[in-house]
Scaffold this motif. Structure first.
Motif, short mmCIF file in Angstrom:
data_model
loop_
_atom_site.label_atom_id
_atom_site.label_comp_id
_atom_site.label_asym_id
_atom_site.label_seq_id
_atom_site.Cartn_x
_atom_site.Cartn_y
_atom_site.Cartn_z
N TYR A 1 0.83 -1.22 0.00
CA TYR A 1 0.00 0.00 0.00
C TYR A 1 0.87 1.26 0.00
CZ TYR A 1 -4.00 -2.99 0.94
OH TYR A 1 -4.99 -3.93 0.84
N ASP A 2 2.03 1.20 -0.64
CA ASP A 2 2.93 2.35 -0.65
C ASP A 2 2.40 3.50 -1.49
OD1 ASP A 2 3.23 0.94 -2.96
OD2 ASP A 2 5.41 1.16 -3.05
N ASP A 3 1.42 3.24 -2.38
CA ASP A 3 0.83 4.33 -3.17
C ASP A 3 -0.66 4.47 -2.86
OD1 ASP A 3 -0.04 1.96 -4.23
OD2 ASP A 3 0.25 2.57 -6.34
N ASP A 4 -1.02 4.16 -1.62
CA ASP A 4 -2.44 4.21 -1.22
C ASP A 4 -2.95 5.64 -1.27
OD1 ASP A 4 -4.58 2.37 0.18
OD2 ASP A 4 -4.61 4.28 1.28
N GLU B 1 5.47 2.55 4.14
CA GLU B 1 6.88 2.92 4.08
C GLU B 1 7.63 2.42 5.32
OE1 GLU B 1 6.89 7.09 3.59
OE2 GLU B 1 6.07 7.05 1.55
N TYR C 1 -2.74 9.10 3.09
CA TYR C 1 -1.36 9.36 3.49
C TYR C 1 -0.94 8.48 4.65
CZ TYR C 1 2.58 11.59 5.75
OH TYR C 1 3.80 11.82 6.35
N GLN D 1 -0.08 5.09 3.50
CA GLN D 1 1.23 5.14 2.81
C GLN D 1 2.37 5.17 3.82
OE1 GLN D 1 1.81 8.15 -0.18
NE2 GLN D 1 -0.32 8.03 -0.88
#
Length: 464
Positions: free
Chosen positions: A443-446, A456, A449, A452
């Motif tokens: 979910y790094d481009d969820d 990360e 924020y 995300q």
């Protein structure tokens, strides 16, 4: 229809009693008259009885009388028509009159039996029972220093009375000194503990009474004197100063609560003392103040001190308070960090409650790492309230049970509220296995924020 057959209607007459039935009732009536005369004689015998042997004779006569009375069988009265039941002019059936007479005699017999028991004794066993009762009061009550002194004096006087009546030489234990409150904790086994030592002395008194083998007739005067001495002893014990007779501040003073104060810095002084006790780790004194002071202000500060300290000694008190739906006590149980069955059960009771209690309960269960709470907490991932779902996810993450990876992954994928999804991602990171971390890392481009940020933070080198 012949003239001899009964006719229907108002003119029907009740049949006359059969001669045999009438004779039976006459015999019962005669027996009851005899019983009534005999019981008057038994009453006179009881009044004239002077010794236990006399009472034994009367008791045997009463037993025989009861056996004979109970052998009398009075037939049931004849049935009557409903129309006749309301007729005030009807006289009661003869059977009813005989039953009333029987009941009166039986009642008089019961009174005589009770009077006989009252007239017996007293016995040496009665003295022993009375002494045991006073001894139980002494050992079952918390006394002040003054109360200990009063008990010693009262017991000494009682033992002197017993010695005078029985010719014994009973005495108090040597070196007996009163102590209570904080002083009791400072004394060794050879000092203080006045109630226990007095109990031992009273055991010797009861043994002396039993060994005297007192006879209710021959030793009636001695028994009466012992009972009078015991009554006086009981009155003096009842008048002794109990701990509950003191004002709360006096109780605290005697427990040493204020001993830490060289001066009064804060008002009220209890608050200042509480701060010092917290600093010194005196949990018992903080619990004493919590139990003793009827003050919302001091209760709040006592609970705050316990929450900062997290002492195991407070578990029982906090479980009781948590059982009364107290949010602060629930939080303190989490800070103490002991996941006993008693604690976990108390907290799980609020998992399916209202949000005000769910929030501290979820957090406390998470802090405890309570694996027994995993299933009820996981069920709250489907709650209607988004906050409840979020708290449940974080609690499961703190517990770290791998069984929750799949349900947390479902929340991360499907929940409508991003803050709930972020809590699920945080929980998976806390579990920290390879499977959990891989799920979060995807979910790094969820869109959210917070999700995300958790992605990360996912360290793909799992926690060992």
């Amino acid at each position: 229809m012949s003239d001899d057959e009964p006719q229907d209607g108002d003119g029907v007459q009740e049949p006359e009693p059969e001669p045999e039935q009438s004779a039976d009732l006459d015999a019962i009536e005669a027996d009851l008259e005899t019983f009534a005369t005999d019981i008057e004689a038994l009453e006179n015998d009881l009044e004239e009885a002077e010794t236990e042997d006399d009472l034994d004779v009367v008791e045997a006569d009463l037993d025989e009388f009861r056996t004979e009375l109970e052998s009398v069988e009075i037939p049931d009265p004849p049935e009557t028509d409903e129309e006749d039941e309301d007729d005030e002019d009807d006289e009661p059936a003869r059977e009813e009159e005989l039953q009333d007479t029987y009941d009166d005699i039986e009642s008089d017999l019961s009174d005589l039996e009770s009077d006989l028991e009252d007239q017996r004794g007293p016995y040496g066993e009665d003295v022993v029972s009375e002494i045991d009762g006073v001894s139980g009061t002494i050992t079952g009550t918390r006394w002040t220093f003054e109360g200990d002194e009063e008990l010693i004096e009262a017991t000494d006087a009682f033992l002197a009375d017993v010695n005078g009546l029985l010719g014994t030489s009973l005495e108090l234990p040597s070196g007996l000194e009163p102590a209570s409150g904080a002083e009791l904790g400072e004394k060794g086994d050879e000092e203080g503990n006045v109630p226990e030592k007095l109990d031992e002395a009273l055991d010797e008194a009861t043994a002396a009474v039993e060994n005297a083998d007192l006879d209710a007739d021959d030793d009636a005067e001695t028994i009466a004197g012992l009972l009078e001495a015991t009554d006086d002893f009981e009155s003096e014990v009842d008048d002794a100063t109990e701990w509950t007779d003191l004002e709360v501040r006096e109780q605290l003073r005697r427990e040493g609560f204020y001993d830490v104060l060289d001066h009064i810095k804060d008002f009220p002084p209890e608050w200042h003392a509480l701060k010092v006790h917290e600093k010194r780790g005196n949990v018992e004194q903080i619990l004493l103040a919590y139990d003793s002071l009827d003050s919302d202000f001091m209760e709040k500060h006592c609970l705050e001190a316990l929450e900062r300290m997290g002492p195991e000694e407070a578990i029982d008190t906090m479980v009781q308070k948590a059982g009364r739906r107290d949010e602060h006590a629930i939080s303190i149980l989490g800070k103490i960090g002991v996941a006993s069955d008693e604690v976990v059960d108390a907290l799980v009771d609020y998992v399916d409650s209202n949000p005000a209690l769910q929030k501290p309960s979820f957090r406390a269960l998470g802090e405890l790492g309570a694996e027994d709470a995993v299933e009820p907490l996981a069920q709250q991932l489907a709650a209607d309230d988004a906050d409840v779902r979020s708290w449940a996810a974080r609690a499961l993450g703190m517990i770290g049970d791998t069984r929750t990876i799949d349900p947390l992954a479902d929340v991360l994928a499907d929940d409508e509220e991003d803050r709930v999804r972020a809590s699920a991602a945080w929980a998976l990171n806390q579990i920290g296995t390879a499977d959990a971390l891989e799920i979060v890392a995807e979910y790094d481009d969820d869109r959210a924020y917070l999700v995300q940020a958790e992605a990360e933070n996912a360290d793909l080198e799992p926690v060992a």
